[in-house]
Design an enzyme around this catalytic site. Structure first.
Site, PDB file in Angstrom:
ATOM      1  N   GLU A  53      42.867  12.083   3.541  1.00  0.00           N
ATOM      2  CA  GLU A  53      44.050  11.686   2.782  1.00  0.00           C
ATOM      3  C   GLU A  53      44.911  10.692   3.567  1.00  0.00           C
ATOM      4  O   GLU A  53      45.443   9.731   3.006  1.00  0.00           O
ATOM      5  CB  GLU A  53      44.888  12.922   2.429  1.00  0.00           C
ATOM      6  CG  GLU A  53      44.159  13.922   1.536  1.00  0.00           C
ATOM      7  CD  GLU A  53      43.457  15.017   2.317  1.00  0.00           C
ATOM      8  OE1 GLU A  53      43.434  16.156   1.846  1.00  0.00           O
ATOM      9  OE2 GLU A  53      42.908  14.720   3.412  1.00  0.00           O
ATOM     10  N   ALA A 159       6.720  24.033  13.574  1.00  0.00           N
ATOM     11  CA  ALA A 159       5.529  23.233  13.266  1.00  0.00           C
ATOM     12  C   ALA A 159       4.313  24.129  13.420  1.00  0.00           C
ATOM     13  O   ALA A 159       4.241  24.945  14.348  1.00  0.00           O
ATOM     14  CB  ALA A 159       5.432  22.032  14.199  1.00  0.00           C
ATOM     15  N   GLY A 289      11.067  30.874  19.731  1.00  0.00           N
ATOM     16  CA  GLY A 289       9.689  30.973  19.294  1.00  0.00           C
ATOM     17  C   GLY A 289       9.464  31.785  18.029  1.00  0.00           C
ATOM     18  O   GLY A 289      10.410  32.093  17.284  1.00  0.00           O
TER      19      GLY A 289
END
Length: 346
Positions: A53, A159, A289
């Protein structure tokens, strides 16, 4: 799309420009409109800086200053009403005699929640709320989760090989994702306040946990080392970015390394989340992990999961990938050999 929605969308687009720089504050954009013409724009640019603002009103050209008191202010999040690092934006709006304020969504922060709207209304200002509300909440889902659930927004990432292995059984580091995907994961790191790994990942992979392949602020490193057994020669102790070691032994701060004591008699995941809340960490990327990732899944403390699969790599034996539960596939992305599945928690 209505006129109100059109200008609110502009607020959202402006807010996104602060994406990498404003946390733990929310991203906010503001637009000042006089007779269907934008005379001022602004967004929250960096943590500790002026709010949207303020930047919006300050952007109004000198020749148009007299129009401020006849204009409508659009802002993606309810204007603040408390003194923080900057004065309340509600005061600025009232001082400038702005007659109408259109708000995307209420601010869930207890110091603001509804109080900003109430103060504006008491000053005789017309307030219209909930314009593109869901889009405004999505923009700041980390901020909303933090203040409504009292925990950080959790993103799980791993992954895996084509046959769903996350690591080799011989403990040698297994490079799964390709070079382009790796750059993307570093962008993800830049988007979150912190990144979390467990003891084994720190010891076996010796990661830097930075975003050297992308521009932006490095995340705070969060590492679990219950009994402080990790050698100080690891990259996580290089002092190059803030690092918090969660442990059962001590509270201590040494330069950029903080040893944070957690209660060994309590659930580890809830202790981590409570600690992050106390530390004002609003989003965490959990990178491993496998046991740590599965613990978040089993305790249902996750919001998104991003699973990278190398479609050309399989190994005969190794550590199995985590198993997601109660998930919805949002979208899928292919980057050469890799497929990335983006899930949200149902």
């Amino acid at each position: 799309m209505t006129i109100h929605e059109m200008y609110m969308q502009r607020c959202i687009d402006l807010a996104k420009l602060g994406k990498y720089f404003v946390a733990p504050n929310p991203m906010v954009g503001a637009v000042l409109v006089y007779r269907d013409k934008i005379i001022g724009e602004g967004y929250h640019q960096y943590y500790g800086g002026h709010h949207a603002e303020v930047n919006c009103i300050n952007s109004v050209a000198e020749a148009d200053k007299h129009l401020i008191s006849q204009s409508t202010l659009y802002v993606s999040l309810e204007p603040c009403v408390h003194f923080g690092k900057t004065p309340p934006c509600t005061n600025l709006i009232i001082e400038n005699n702005i007659p109408a304020v259109i708000i995307g969504s209420r601010d869930p922060f207890s110091e603001v929640d509804g109080k900003g709207i109430e103060k504006l209304q008491h000053a005789g200002i017309l307030v219209i709320s909930n314009i593109l509300e869901e889009e405004c909440k999505e923009l700041n889902k980390r901020f909303f989760t933090f203040h409504t659930k009292k925990r950080p927004y959790i993103i799980l990432k791993w992954a895996q090989t084509f046959n769903q292995k996350i690591a080799a059984s011989n403990q040698e580091r297994l490079l799964i994702s390709n070079e382009i995907t790796n750059r993307l994961t570093h962008r993800w790191r830049a988007e979150e306040q912190a990144i979390l790994i467990g003891t084994n990942t720190a010891k076996l992979d010796n990661p830097f946990l930075n975003n050297r392949l992308w521009n932006g602020k490095n995340p705070t490193r969060l590492v679990i080392d219950k009994y402080l057994q990790l050698p100080t020669s690891l990259h996580i102790f290089n002092q190059l970015q803030p690092t918090i070691i969660f442990n059962f032994i001590k509270n201590e701060k040494k330069e950029n390394i903080t040893f944070y004591l957690i209660d060994k008699n309590k659930n580890l995941i809830t202790e981590l989340l409570d600690a992050c809340y106390r530390l004002n960490i609003q989003s965490v990327l959990v990178e491993g992990g496998a046991n740590l990732l599965q613990s978040f899944i089993d305790h249902t403390f996750w919001d998104e999961a991003r699973v990278i699969t190398n479609n050309t790599l399989s190994i005969s034996s190794g550590l199995n990938s985590p198993i997601l539960q109660n998930m919805v596939l949002q979208r899928q992305q292919t980057i050469f050999t890799d497929t990335i599945d983006y899930f949200i928690h149902e």
